[in-house]
Design a protein around this motif. Structure first.
Motif, PDB file in Angstrom:
ATOM      1  N   ARG A 483       0.935  -1.362  -0.382  1.00 23.49           N
ATOM      2  CA  ARG A 483      -0.218  -0.326  -0.028  1.00 23.49           C
ATOM      3  C   ARG A 483       0.858   1.527  -0.077  1.00 23.49           C
ATOM      4  N   GLN A 484       1.597   1.499   0.546  1.00 20.88           N
ATOM      5  CA  GLN A 484       2.781   2.334   0.039  1.00 20.88           C
ATOM      6  C   GLN A 484       4.285   1.747  -0.168  1.00 20.88           C
ATOM      7  N   PRO A 485       4.076   1.753  -1.693  1.00 20.02           N
ATOM      8  CA  PRO A 485       5.964   0.977  -2.170  1.00 20.02           C
ATOM      9  C   PRO A 485       7.497   1.935  -1.736  1.00 20.02           C
ATOM     10  N   LEU A 486       8.002   1.790  -1.203  1.00 22.93           N
ATOM     11  CA  LEU A 486       9.085   2.547  -1.289  1.00 22.93           C
ATOM     12  C   LEU A 486       9.610   3.346  -2.905  1.00 22.93           C
ATOM     13  N   SER A 487       9.832   4.432  -3.389  1.00 22.02           N
ATOM     14  CA  SER A 487      10.493   5.161  -3.902  1.00 22.02           C
ATOM     15  C   SER A 487      11.694   5.159  -3.632  1.00 22.02           C
ATOM     16  N   ASP A 488      12.307   5.564  -5.272  1.00 21.29           N
ATOM     17  CA  ASP A 488      13.743   5.373  -5.377  1.00 21.29           C
ATOM     18  C   ASP A 488      14.383   6.249  -4.493  1.00 21.29           C
ATOM     19  N   ALA A 489      14.138   7.224  -4.491  1.00 23.06           N
ATOM     20  CA  ALA A 489      14.587   8.325  -3.618  1.00 23.06           C
ATOM     21  C   ALA A 489      14.748   7.447  -2.472  1.00 23.06           C
ATOM     22  N   GLN A 490      13.490   6.786  -1.071  1.00 20.70           N
ATOM     23  CA  GLN A 490      13.528   6.260  -0.320  1.00 20.70           C
ATOM     24  C   GLN A 490      14.480   5.189  -0.302  1.00 20.70           C
ATOM     25  N   ILE A 491      14.615   3.570  -1.244  1.00 22.00           N
ATOM     26  CA  ILE A 491      15.883   3.143  -1.559  1.00 22.00           C
ATOM     27  C   ILE A 491      17.174   3.508  -1.254  1.00 22.00           C
ATOM     28  N   ALA A 492      16.829   5.031  -1.517  1.00 21.18           N
ATOM     29  CA  ALA A 492      18.489   5.491  -1.736  1.00 21.18           C
ATOM     30  C   ALA A 492      18.910   5.749  -0.386  1.00 21.18           C
ATOM     31  N   GLU A 493      17.581   6.184   0.475  1.00 20.12           N
ATOM     32  CA  GLU A 493      17.996   6.877   1.189  1.00 20.12           C
ATOM     33  C   GLU A 493      18.191   5.144   2.278  1.00 20.12           C
ATOM     34  N   VAL A 507      20.038   4.221  -7.915  1.00 14.58           N
ATOM     35  CA  VAL A 507      18.815   2.728  -7.893  1.00 14.58           C
ATOM     36  C   VAL A 507      17.764   2.962  -8.841  1.00 14.58           C
ATOM     37  N   ALA A 508      17.066   3.906  -9.239  1.00 15.19           N
ATOM     38  CA  ALA A 508      16.379   3.432 -10.832  1.00 15.19           C
ATOM     39  C   ALA A 508      17.074   2.549 -11.971  1.00 15.19           C
ATOM     40  N   LYS A 509      18.359   2.780 -12.452  1.00 17.81           N
ATOM     41  CA  LYS A 509      18.691   1.984 -13.163  1.00 17.81           C
ATOM     42  C   LYS A 509      18.737   0.636 -12.832  1.00 17.81           C
ATOM     43  N   TYR A 510      19.163   0.294 -11.769  1.00 20.23           N
ATOM     44  CA  TYR A 510      19.239  -0.746 -10.834  1.00 20.23           C
ATOM     45  C   TYR A 510      17.996  -1.448 -11.091  1.00 20.23           C
ATOM     46  N   ARG A 511      16.596  -0.853 -10.602  1.00 18.52           N
ATOM     47  CA  ARG A 511      15.536  -0.984 -10.441  1.00 18.52           C
ATOM     48  C   ARG A 511      15.106  -1.763 -11.384  1.00 18.52           C
ATOM     49  N   GLU A 512      15.370  -0.704 -12.179  1.00 23.43           N
ATOM     50  CA  GLU A 512      15.095  -0.978 -14.284  1.00 23.43           C
ATOM     51  C   GLU A 512      15.263  -2.518 -14.855  1.00 23.43           C
ATOM     52  N   ALA A 513      16.921  -2.377 -14.668  1.00 22.16           N
ATOM     53  CA  ALA A 513      16.901  -3.256 -14.874  1.00 22.16           C
ATOM     54  C   ALA A 513      17.012  -5.454 -14.133  1.00 22.16           C
ATOM     55  N   LEU A 514      16.398  -5.243 -13.196  1.00 22.02           N
ATOM     56  CA  LEU A 514      15.409  -5.760 -12.131  1.00 22.02           C
ATOM     57  C   LEU A 514      14.747  -6.054 -12.906  1.00 22.02           C
ATOM     58  N   ARG A 515      13.728  -5.225 -13.577  1.00 23.65           N
ATOM     59  CA  ARG A 515      12.449  -5.022 -14.279  1.00 23.65           C
ATOM     60  C   ARG A 515      11.438  -5.449 -13.332  1.00 23.65           C
ATOM     61  N   ILE A 516      11.801  -4.262 -12.302  1.00 23.54           N
ATOM     62  CA  ILE A 516      10.815  -3.828 -10.981  1.00 23.54           C
ATOM     63  C   ILE A 516       9.842  -2.524 -11.515  1.00 23.54           C
ATOM     64  N   PRO A 517       8.733  -2.455 -11.506  1.00 23.32           N
ATOM     65  CA  PRO A 517       7.855  -0.679 -11.940  1.00 23.32           C
ATOM     66  C   PRO A 517       8.239  -0.102 -11.028  1.00 23.32           C
ATOM     67  N   THR A 518       7.671   0.986 -10.995  1.00 24.37           N
ATOM     68  CA  THR A 518       8.137   1.701 -10.988  1.00 24.37           C
ATOM     69  C   THR A 518       6.788   2.452  -9.083  1.00 24.37           C
ATOM     70  N   ALA A 519       7.354   3.149  -8.321  1.00 19.78           N
ATOM     71  CA  ALA A 519       6.651   3.037  -6.592  1.00 19.78           C
ATOM     72  C   ALA A 519       4.812   2.922  -7.556  1.00 19.78           C
ATOM     73  N   THR A 520       4.952   3.685  -8.822  1.00 17.54           N
ATOM     74  CA  THR A 520       3.199   4.173  -8.303  1.00 17.54           C
ATOM     75  C   THR A 520       2.667   2.667  -9.152  1.00 17.54           C
ATOM     76  N   LEU A 521       3.371   2.149 -10.127  1.00 20.40           N
ATOM     77  CA  LEU A 521       2.794   1.228 -10.518  1.00 20.40           C
ATOM     78  C   LEU A 521       3.178  -0.364  -9.756  1.00 20.40           C
ATOM     79  N   ARG A 522       4.007  -0.619  -8.322  1.00 20.44           N
ATOM     80  CA  ARG A 522       4.127  -1.363  -7.477  1.00 20.44           C
ATOM     81  C   ARG A 522       2.867  -1.014  -6.362  1.00 20.44           C
ATOM     82  N   ARG A 523       2.696   0.231  -6.554  1.00 20.48           N
ATOM     83  CA  ARG A 523       0.903   0.841  -5.399  1.00 20.48           C
ATOM     84  C   ARG A 523      -0.609  -0.030  -6.096  1.00 20.48           C
ATOM     85  N   ALA A 524      -0.737  -0.061  -7.251  1.00 23.00           N
ATOM     86  CA  ALA A 524      -1.594  -0.983  -8.250  1.00 23.00           C
ATOM     87  C   ALA A 524      -1.961  -1.260  -8.172  1.00 23.00           C
ATOM     88  N   ARG A 525      -0.758  -2.240  -7.848  1.00 20.15           N
ATOM     89  CA  ARG A 525      -0.992  -3.720  -8.147  1.00 20.15           C
ATOM     90  C   ARG A 525      -2.046  -4.677  -7.162  1.00 20.15           C
TER      91      ARG A 525
END
Length: 525
Positions: A483-493, A507-525
């Motif tokens: 319900r409250q997924p971590l943003s890239d900035a929060q992961i970096a922190e 962090v965003a580059k590594y997340r995309e390499a792992l094929r993990i969607p953004t926090a917005t898309l993860r919140r809506a799943r």
């Protein structure tokens, strides 16, 4: 104006690669599959080479084979290396540097007479094979010869993968259709692509059928044929797997939703299928809610249902060739001890054909002598390739001990230069060795390049591997609150709190390499 002539000395340096060195470098960068193809080609081209498998213990020929013992490496007390030429090899295996025991001269002559006898067959048609039999049964779909009197066994039939078209034709047999309707349904089934979609419009398919018969190319016949294909499409889309015969992704999803039980989620999913797919992919709830008039909770349920559907109904019937990775190196972990050995299945065992070599001793010189030397070079280069691969694999295991004990989070920073300096090899050599070479470990099979990664700074002045950081990012996202997924900035922190300096963009580059969607898309799943 006169010309002056004179003599002078000039000292220059020029690097020349001998054919033997060029072959050694080429073999070094080949994968296991490419090496097997190279060996087969050499066996076909060079008569002095032959396989040394299943020959037992034999004495070497006059080939100057270097010592096959592995050089000792630092840290060898904890890492045991094995190669196909090591003493631990079973007695029925032969290394690439072992040669055959001398054959008796009369045995060699008998073999030649036997081979020559094959050319004096009394039956000239016997060597032609079934290709020359006009009434032969021919090849079946799998490329094997079938005898009309011998039906395929149940095991053969079970091993053959079922085609999507065959699966649909079997269902069509249960329908009570006229001959014309059955022909139209058969035509549509055969027009499906590998994913189960009907890529061409019905109008184009109808025109293609009319083009076959110019006599029926009148407008009324075209309308009748198009109506027949539309009815046949309805029968096709009612078949299993659900979604087959769709013209696009939206129709494919809609057909599968109709197979679901009636529920608010199913009704919401049907409404979503009528909306632009871009909105669904982005999970734009605001636009979807405005377009469908449904509340957000029902839209989320509909989206969850759509994500569980199969976008390619024909996927499980696809006969695409699967790539099988054969590891070049095998690693076994016993407590804190690592056993590293080359995979015998990928290491060719060749020898010099002693019969030909002894016969050549009587006729020195010529092209055959050069071919014998080429065979010797090839065997030596094969052994050198195996030794270099084993040395590099041992060094990688020594550097990445934490990975084998703790997984990805224990990966240490490592670059090609580190291994090159340790082994006294050039960095380009390490790059060739680690490309398209795989290591089987208790944690899985990895390419050797997987164990190399850049370094990220830490608060303690040390470095963290980028592979370990990606593993931490994956772990953080897996443990987050949906319900409250971590943003890239929060992961970096959070990484910074653990002492790892990693920018938000990294962090965003590594997340995309792992094929993990953004926090917005993860919140809506």
């Amino acid at each position: 104006m006169g010309l002056k002539t004179g003599l002078g000395l000039r000292l220059t340096q020029q690097l020349t690669l001998t054919p033997q060195l060029q072959q050694s470098l080429r073999l070094l960068q080949l994968s296991a599959l490419e090496l097997a193809q190279e060996v087969e080609q050499m066996l076909a081209d060079n008569p002095f080479l032959e396989r040394a498998e299943d020959t037992g213990a034999e004495e070497p020929t006059d080939v100057d084979a270097p010592d096959a013992a592995q050089p000792s490496e630092p840290g060898g007390d904890e890492t045991t290396a094995r190669s196909p030429v090591a003493e631990e090899a079973p007695p029925d295996t032969v290394s690439v540097m072992e040669a055959a025991a001398p054959l008796a001269q009369e045995e060699w002559g008998a073999q030649l007479d036997e081979d020559a006898g094959g050319w004096r067959d009394d039956d000239p048609d016997a060597a032609l094979g079934p290709d020359w039999q006009w009434e032969g049964p021919g090849l079946d779909r799998d490329g094997r010869w079938q005898d009309d009197d011998e039906p395929a066994s149940a095991a053969d039939l079970a091993s053959r993968p079922e085609r999507l078209q065959d699966h649909l034709h079997a269902q069509a047999l249960a329908l009570h259709l006229t001959a014309e309707e059955r022909a139209a349904l058969h035509f549509l089934i055969e027009s499906l692509d590998d994913d189960g979609y009907l890529a061409e419009p019905l109008e184009a398919l109808a025109q293609a059928l009319l083009a076959r018969d110019a006599e029926d190319a009148d407008p009324e016949r075209a309308e009748e044929l198009l109506a027949l294909l539309r009815r046949a499409l309805g029968w096709l889309q009612a078949m299993e797997p659900a979604g087959v015969g769709a013209r696009d992704l939206a129709e494919c999803l809609r057909l599968q939703v109709l197979e679901q039980r009636d529920s608010p989620a199913a009704r919401a999913a049907l409404a979503l299928c009528a909306q632009p797919l871009e909105w669904i992919a982005r999970r734009d709830l605001r636009r979807l809610s405005a377009a469908t008039g449904l509340p957000e909770d029902q839209l989320r349920a509909g989206l969850a249902l759509l994500t569980r559907l199969e976008p390619k109904p024909g996927r499980r019937f696809a006969q695409a060739e699967r790539l099988v990775v054969v590891p070049d190196v095998l690693v076994t972990v016993r407590g804190t001890r690592f056993d590293v050995q080359l995979n015998p299945a990928t290491q060719p065992r060749l020898r010099i054909c002693d019969a030909y070599a002894r016969a050549l001793r009587q006729h020195r010189g010529g092209d055959l002598q050069q071919r014998l030397q080429e065979a010797r070079w090839f065997i030596r280069n094969l052994q050198q390739r195996g030794e270099t691969l084993l040395r590099v694999a041992r060094a990688i295991v020594q550097h990445q001990r934490s990975f084998f004990l703790h997984g990805e989070v224990g990966m240490r920073p490592l670059v090609l230069r580190d291994i090159a300096e340790e082994l006294g090899l050039h960095e380009s050599t390490i790059s060739r060795v680690t490309t398209a070479k795989y290591m089987a470990t208790p944690l899985g099979t990895y390419e050797l390049k997987y164990f190399f990664g850049s370094a990220l700074g830490t608060d303690g002045g040390g470095n963290a591997s980028s592979t370990a950081v990606r593993a931490l990012i994956r772990q953080m996202i897996a443990e987050e609150d949906p319900r409250q997924p971590l943003s890239d900035a929060q992961i970096a922190e959070r990484l910074r709190e653990q002492g790892i300096e990693c920018a938000r963009r990294t962090v965003a580059k590594y997340r995309e390499a792992l094929r993990i969607p953004t926090a917005t898309l993860r919140r809506a799943r």
